[in-house]
Write an enzyme that holds these catalytic residues in place. Structure first.
Site, short mmCIF file in Angstrom:
data_model
loop_
_atom_site.label_atom_id
_atom_site.label_comp_id
_atom_site.label_asym_id
_atom_site.label_seq_id
_atom_site.Cartn_x
_atom_site.Cartn_y
_atom_site.Cartn_z
N LYS A 23 49.32 -10.34 26.67
CA LYS A 23 50.62 -10.54 27.27
C LYS A 23 50.75 -8.92 28.39
CE LYS A 23 53.01 -8.20 23.56
NZ LYS A 23 53.78 -8.72 22.21
N TYR A 248 60.36 19.29 44.37
CA TYR A 248 61.52 18.21 44.31
C TYR A 248 62.52 18.75 42.77
CZ TYR A 248 60.63 14.23 46.81
OH TYR A 248 60.33 13.14 48.15
C1 PLP Z 1 53.13 -8.98 20.67
C2 PLP Z 1 52.89 -9.40 19.81
C3 PLP Z 1 52.43 -8.73 18.41
C4 PLP Z 1 50.92 -7.77 18.44
O1 PLP Z 1 51.83 -6.69 18.28
P1 PLP Z 1 50.65 -5.37 18.39
O2 PLP Z 1 51.45 -4.50 17.55
O3 PLP Z 1 50.82 -5.21 19.88
O4 PLP Z 1 49.83 -6.11 17.81
C5 PLP Z 1 51.65 -9.71 17.67
N1 PLP Z 1 53.01 -10.68 17.79
C6 PLP Z 1 53.58 -10.88 18.43
C7 PLP Z 1 54.55 -12.17 17.99
C8 PLP Z 1 53.77 -10.58 19.49
O5 PLP Z 1 55.46 -10.31 20.42
#
Ligand code: PLP
Length: 371
Positions: A23, A248
């Site tokens: 994601k 700045y």
């Molecule tokens: C983002 C997510 C993960 C991955 O988590 P990490 O801590 O990055 O391994 C797993 N399950 C769900 C539902 C998530 O939203």
């Protein structure tokens, strides 16, 4: 990233699959090349937050299972059905929308029922009428049960008790559903942290996010290799005397004769403004502090004493060179955040280049055969 997937696969053993969480453009690393590399290293599936992210992977030719983790609204159920994505069912409304999309497209949707065992975000509450609710979902046409899942809220914290509590609640739900004659091909709960620290909670698959990218998933973390290095170069050098103002607001003045180097990266690239007068880069194998404010497109660093810097010299923004390093964990500490936010924040303006079989290639040149 391939090495990090293998590290987890060895720990988890053959009965627990790894699904790579890609994601948010693979936590800023680039979803398509990362998905291909993870699948090649043995990941069996992928997970994304939004249907749109799954569609982009399918459009790029990725054929592995892709699980959409969030609730689905608007046109998302239709895309999930059309592109053959799997979907978390977080509530009855999402189930109804997915069923309608499945019916409209003539393509049944593979669903993972999500149980809220203490995250408090999405999912059927573990202590509610979950058996009845799941029964209603499964009576809808056009849905195929593929998984039962939950998400752990504190797996990265020192105290294991809250995680064990969530796991117990989840097992209670699994058992109650089984007594009602409802079983799922896959049961899953673990993220990177839980997958490493509580191998029993790996269940049928671990949703591997942050550790895939080589960043620590919290206490007792595994040996991982950070995947992302951010590089830039010096564009101008100034040798100035004491009292010279930088940036700045003139928030920095040189304490004495100083060599200043300007680097063309700023907060629009994800080099966050909170690093003003706080962060550092690696220059000639030494740490060089960021002086003055971070601008949208540039920063200025003070060259360490004895370092002879010239325009065009390479700079490591995130990563290591020689004895010196600046890590996503360092940024997280300086910015009072977590490494997740650091790497997902590196913006689209920064070109991604991948090392594939020892060769550096653009995203578009990462061989499709990897997937
Ligand atoms: C983002 C997510 C993960 C991955 O988590 P990490 O801590 O990055 O391994 C797993 N399950 C769900 C539902 C998530 O939203």
């Amino acid at each position: 990233m391939a090495a990090n997937v293998r590290t987890y696969r060895e720990r988890l053993g053959p009965r627990t699959a790894v699904w790579a969480v890609v994601k948010a453009d693979a936590y800023g690393h680039g979803a398509v090349p990362v998905a291909r590399a993870a699948l090649r290293a043995g990941a069996e599936g992928l997970a994304v937050a939004l249907a749109e992210e799954g569609v982009a992977l399918r459009e790029a030719g990725v054929e592995a299972p892709i699980l959409v983790l969030g609730a689905s609204w608007g046109r998302q159920p239709e895309w999930i059905a059309r592109y053959g994505l799997e979907a978390a069912v977080t509530d009855l409304g999402t189930a109804e929308r997915l069923a309608a999309a499945g019916a409209a497209t003539g393509r049944a949707v593979r669903i993972h029922i999500k149980v809220d065992t203490g995250m408090g975000r999405v999912g059927f509450l573990w202590d509610g009428p979950v058996v009845e609710q799941v029964g209603r979902v499964l009576r809808l046409p056009g849905l195929v049960p593929a998984g039962l899942m939950t998400h752990l809220a504190q797996a990265d914290e020192a105290d294991p008790a809250p995680t064990r509590r969530q796991w117990e609640r989840f097992l209670d739900v699994v058992e109650a559903l089984r007594r009602a004659g409802i079983e799922f091909p896959r049961v899953h709960a673990a993220n990177s942290a839980a997958g490493w620290r509580f191998p029993g909670m790996g269940a049928d698959l671990v949703r591997l996010g942050i550790a895939l990218y080589g960043l620590s998933p919290g206490v007792d973390g595994p040996p991982l290799r950070p995947a992302m290095t951010v590089r830039s170069a010096v564009v101008q050098v100034k040798r100035v005397g004491p009292g010279f103002a930088v940036g700045y607001g003139a928030t920095y003045r040189t304490p004495g004769p100083t060599t200043l180097a300007t680097i063309p990266m700023g907060y629009a690239d994800g080099l966050r403004r909170g690093l003003s007068n706080r962060g550092a880069v690696v220059l000639h194998g030494r740490r060089a502090p960021i002086v003055g404010r971070v601008s949208m497109d540039q920063i200025v660093v003070a060259a360490p004493a004895g370092v002879d810097v010239a325009p065009g010299d390479p700079v490591v923004i995130l990563g290591s060179e020689g004895e010196a390093a600046v890590t996503a964990e360092d940024w997280a500490r300086w910015l009072d955040t977590i490494p997740y936010e650091v790497v997902t924040g590196i913006s689209a303006r920064v070109p991604r280049v991948y090392r594939v079989a020892g060769r550096l290639v653009e995203a578009g040149e990462v061989p499709a055969a990897l997937g």
